[in-house]
Write a protein that holds these residues in place. Structure first.
Motif, short mmCIF file in Angstrom:
data_model
loop_
_atom_site.label_atom_id
_atom_site.label_comp_id
_atom_site.label_asym_id
_atom_site.label_seq_id
_atom_site.Cartn_x
_atom_site.Cartn_y
_atom_site.Cartn_z
N PHE A 1 16.14 1.80 9.84
CA PHE A 1 14.45 0.43 9.43
C PHE A 1 14.76 0.44 7.88
O PHE A 1 14.07 1.33 7.32
CB PHE A 1 13.56 0.83 9.85
N LEU B 1 9.27 1.35 5.61
CA LEU B 1 7.58 2.01 6.12
C LEU B 1 7.42 1.36 4.94
O LEU B 1 6.00 1.45 5.17
CB LEU B 1 8.00 3.40 6.15
N LYS B 2 7.83 1.11 4.19
CA LYS B 2 6.75 1.00 2.29
C LYS B 2 7.41 -0.22 2.58
O LYS B 2 5.78 -0.74 1.62
CB LYS B 2 7.87 1.69 1.34
N LEU C 1 5.85 -2.34 4.62
CA LEU C 1 5.72 -2.94 7.03
C LEU C 1 4.94 -4.01 6.55
O LEU C 1 5.30 -4.78 8.44
CB LEU C 1 4.61 -1.75 6.97
N ASN C 2 4.67 -4.59 5.80
CA ASN C 2 3.43 -5.98 5.98
C ASN C 2 4.61 -6.88 6.55
O ASN C 2 4.80 -8.04 6.77
CB ASN C 2 2.58 -6.13 4.97
N GLU D 1 0.68 -1.29 -0.09
CA GLU D 1 0.35 0.13 0.06
C GLU D 1 0.97 1.02 -0.14
O GLU D 1 0.30 2.00 -0.72
CB GLU D 1 -0.79 0.19 1.21
N GLY D 2 1.72 1.56 0.94
CA GLY D 2 3.03 2.39 0.87
C GLY D 2 3.26 2.73 0.07
O GLY D 2 3.29 3.85 -0.72
N VAL E 1 7.18 -7.27 8.88
CA VAL E 1 7.53 -7.21 10.01
C VAL E 1 6.50 -6.75 10.42
O VAL E 1 4.98 -6.74 10.43
CB VAL E 1 8.98 -5.92 10.15
N ASP F 1 12.86 1.75 2.25
CA ASP F 1 12.93 2.15 3.43
C ASP F 1 11.82 1.14 3.97
O ASP F 1 10.77 0.90 3.53
CB ASP F 1 12.15 3.77 4.15
N SER G 1 5.57 -5.90 13.52
CA SER G 1 7.18 -5.21 14.91
C SER G 1 5.06 -4.45 15.33
O SER G 1 4.17 -4.07 14.35
CB SER G 1 7.28 -4.84 14.97
#
Lengths: 421, 421
Positions: free
Chosen positions: A358, A394-395, A397-398, A174-175, A400, A392, A402
């Protein structure tokens, strides 16, 4: 059209700085600096050829705090820093002492390209393509993308005043989709994987609908690819004008690895760094590891694969520069290796926990390969080592899992009861 | 303990650089450089007081390419650049000509703090708190956070080798939660809003469970806050050592705005920039606009509110520095204004479409207020203007509805049929 030695290339002198021609990597045939990417004679890939003037460390150090400090080594006009461009680069080379200690390495740095404007190394290559597109008079920028490139093209087109239309495989994170679309250009998802998207773009470029478009990684590819050289320049400058002994680079198409090698060789030839040996290591995810498989089996030919990995930014099953990657890793005494998706996730967390970086899945791949090759003895733990993080977290996310440790009421009792005190 | 003029502060000389004391913003009472944040006499907030040596533009320009180039103006040791820290700052000041043209402004720049290591301005303040925590011997870093700060603390603690335990309101954006948790520290969600989280942390700090912790925005707050001054230093340096005529700053607690003003005044006092007037404008989302409401009604007292806005990073209903924000905006001839969530989303897209900058909701708030104040005539369209983007759109993906234009089969026919050609 191929050029002879006497034929001038009038636009080149100003708009492309020290670049003088396109040159076939296979047969050496030379062409004018035009929007083309394959040799008419042998179908080999074209790359930019230069006649460098004198370039000093001091001039570079006085330059802008982005890739344009190396304008004298790139196919861009001398005043490029004044043009509307994303101005990527000069990302941190993070001294990774805690990770090094945990892995038993003497000296390790992470080149963290998540600090670029759209948070991946793609801003470097797109910045080059934008300048070429401007010179060639294109009004629409396009690309086939595994996600990061789409965002970089969307942003750069917006900044520079181009239209954009980018093509991605359906089902991306999504990111990456939002980041491609938010800049206001068109984002077209293709039912298929990246290789299907790429084939479609090659068709489109021959069609009237796409013939006036600048496809950053197709008809502008020779210019685009040169952006990756800046990773080599920056790493050397940030190490105090020294090429590292060992470097671990992710492989998608393989272009980045070949251009980092090109960048190191140019610095050596220009006398900007000492001529010492360096070893280049390529990293793939097991679920898309055609180059690593060819390396393991000692073959020169890459067998295309159908990608199946969480490392989507590296999921190119038919990597165009794969054979060159094999050559470079062999010539420099390096290797090509692969790690599983589980090792990718574990390595993302290791890098985050030890260094506060990250990384995207691609950074998990390089860090995973670093661990693997160290454990196997293929990397020298005493040698100065650099590992690339090209995107990054953040792009992706899935990738990990956490999340919060606990959710509690705002009271000390609840804090104690949750076993947190 | 309050100090007299003759009492030495032995650790300060080395560990805190030019800082000599903590000083009460209300009554001026001075204290040693210790982990405290409120005056014993009047309960006013403490801030760092300095005795600056000579600082030249040239020294700064020769310094590291991050906030430590301003070490001579911050409460940190002179060798801070060699300590393990995230090294934030020197983020791009983007010349926003296309946005300026669309809004009818002569000169506009966007200070884009999404380029920081964890992609928000919080890396600046946390970097300062880490150095203070190191000096004071704390082993655990903590904070109350609307999200960005939690990620910044998690990353900085990992890099510097601290433990961490951060507190966030339940229900934050996924990107912010994962980014806080991936670094391996504890992330505790509190049932409640940010003001509840903040109250809980104030309780915890008085409890044995939390007394040895460095809460970056509570007991380390005076040091932490100084990180925001670096935004002022960088903007002035990037404009060619000049303070902008007008600047639009988001308001959460209000601390950032007060410190940017402090930074500009220091530069003027030190002779590093010309002493010219500048106007400071504060920006809030309508759903959490206690300072803007006080400004509108001409009150000096801020009425706390219960936040209800998509701009979660600004959702502080009881902003500690609100009264100082009112003073500064009044003194400099600025204003405080607010925009609706719809205007925030629209402004995020405007900034992305014109400049390729994908802002967090806070950047939508400042850009929205820029438009609003221009339309109202409160901003001078001829004056040099800077607008802050303090965070990254990737962390607030749900705020924008951008997605693919179309999904098609990989064929030219499908491309034509979708009306894309």
């Amino acid at each position: 059209m191929a050029i002879t030695a006497t034929e001038p290339a009038p636009t080149a002198a100003h708009a492309f700085g020290p670049a003088v021609a396109l040159s076939c990597r296979e047969c050496g045939e030379r062409y004018e600096l035009t929007p083309r990417f394959a040799c008419e004679f042998c179908f080999g890939p074209l790359e930019v050829a230069y006649e460098f003037g004198s370039v000093s460390r001091e001039e570079i150090e006085r330059g802008p705090k982005n890739i344009w400090r190396y304008a004298g080594l790139l196919p861009v006009p001398g005043d490029v820093q004044n043009l509307p461009n994303m101005n990527p680069g000069l990302t941190p080379l993070v001294r990774a002492d805690r990770l090094a200690a945990e892995l038993g390495l003497r000296s390790l740095s992470v080149k963290d390209d998540s600090a670029n404007p759209t948070h991946s190394f793609k801003d470097r290559v797109v910045a080059m393509a934008v300048e070429a597109a401007r010179t060639f008079g294109f009004h629409t920028l396009s690309c086939s993308s595994t996600g990061n490139l789409a965002g970089a093209v969307g942003a750069a087109a917006a900044r520079a005043g181009f239209k954009s239309c980018v093509f991605i495989p359906a089902g991306l994170e999504e990111g990456k989709v939002v980041m491609a679309a938010v800049y206001g250009g068109q984002v077209v998802a293709i039912d298929g994987n990246y290789d299907d998207v790429n084939r479609f773009c090659s068709e489109l470029i021959g069609d009237p609908a796409g013939e006036d478009w600048g496809f950053v990684n197709v008809n502008l590819r020779p210019y685009y690819g040169e952006g990756s050289k800046t990773l080599a320049y920056e790493i050397a400058e940030q190490l105090g004008w020294r090429v590292p002994d060992q470097i671990i680079i992710p492989i998608a198409s393989g272009s980045q690895l070949t251009k980092i090698d090109k960048g190191f060789r140019e610095l050596i030839e220009l006398g900007l760094v000492e001529d010492r040996p360096y070893r280049i290591f390529g990293a793939q995810a097991t679920g898309c590891s055609p180059v690593a498989k060819a390396w393991e089996s000692g073959h020169d030919v890459i067998q295309p694969v159908k990608p199946d990995t969480i490392a989507k930014s590296l999921a190119i099953g038919n990597p165009a520069d794969g054979p060159y990657v094999l050559d470079i890793c062999k010539r420099t005494g390096g290797a090509v290796a692969h790690v599983s998706d589980a090792e990718v996730v574990d390595s993302i967390k290791l890098l985050a926990r030890t260094e506060g970086v990250f990384a995207e899945t691609a950074g998990g791949v390089t860090t995973g390969v670093l661990r693997k090759l160290l454990a196997e003895g293929a990397l020298d733990p005493e040698a100065e080592t650099v590992v690339l993080n090209t995107g990054d977290g953040l792009k992706t996310l899935n990738a990990v899992d956490s999340g919060v440790t606990a959710t509690i009421r705002p009271s000390l009792d609840a804090f104690q009861d949750a076993g947190l005190a």
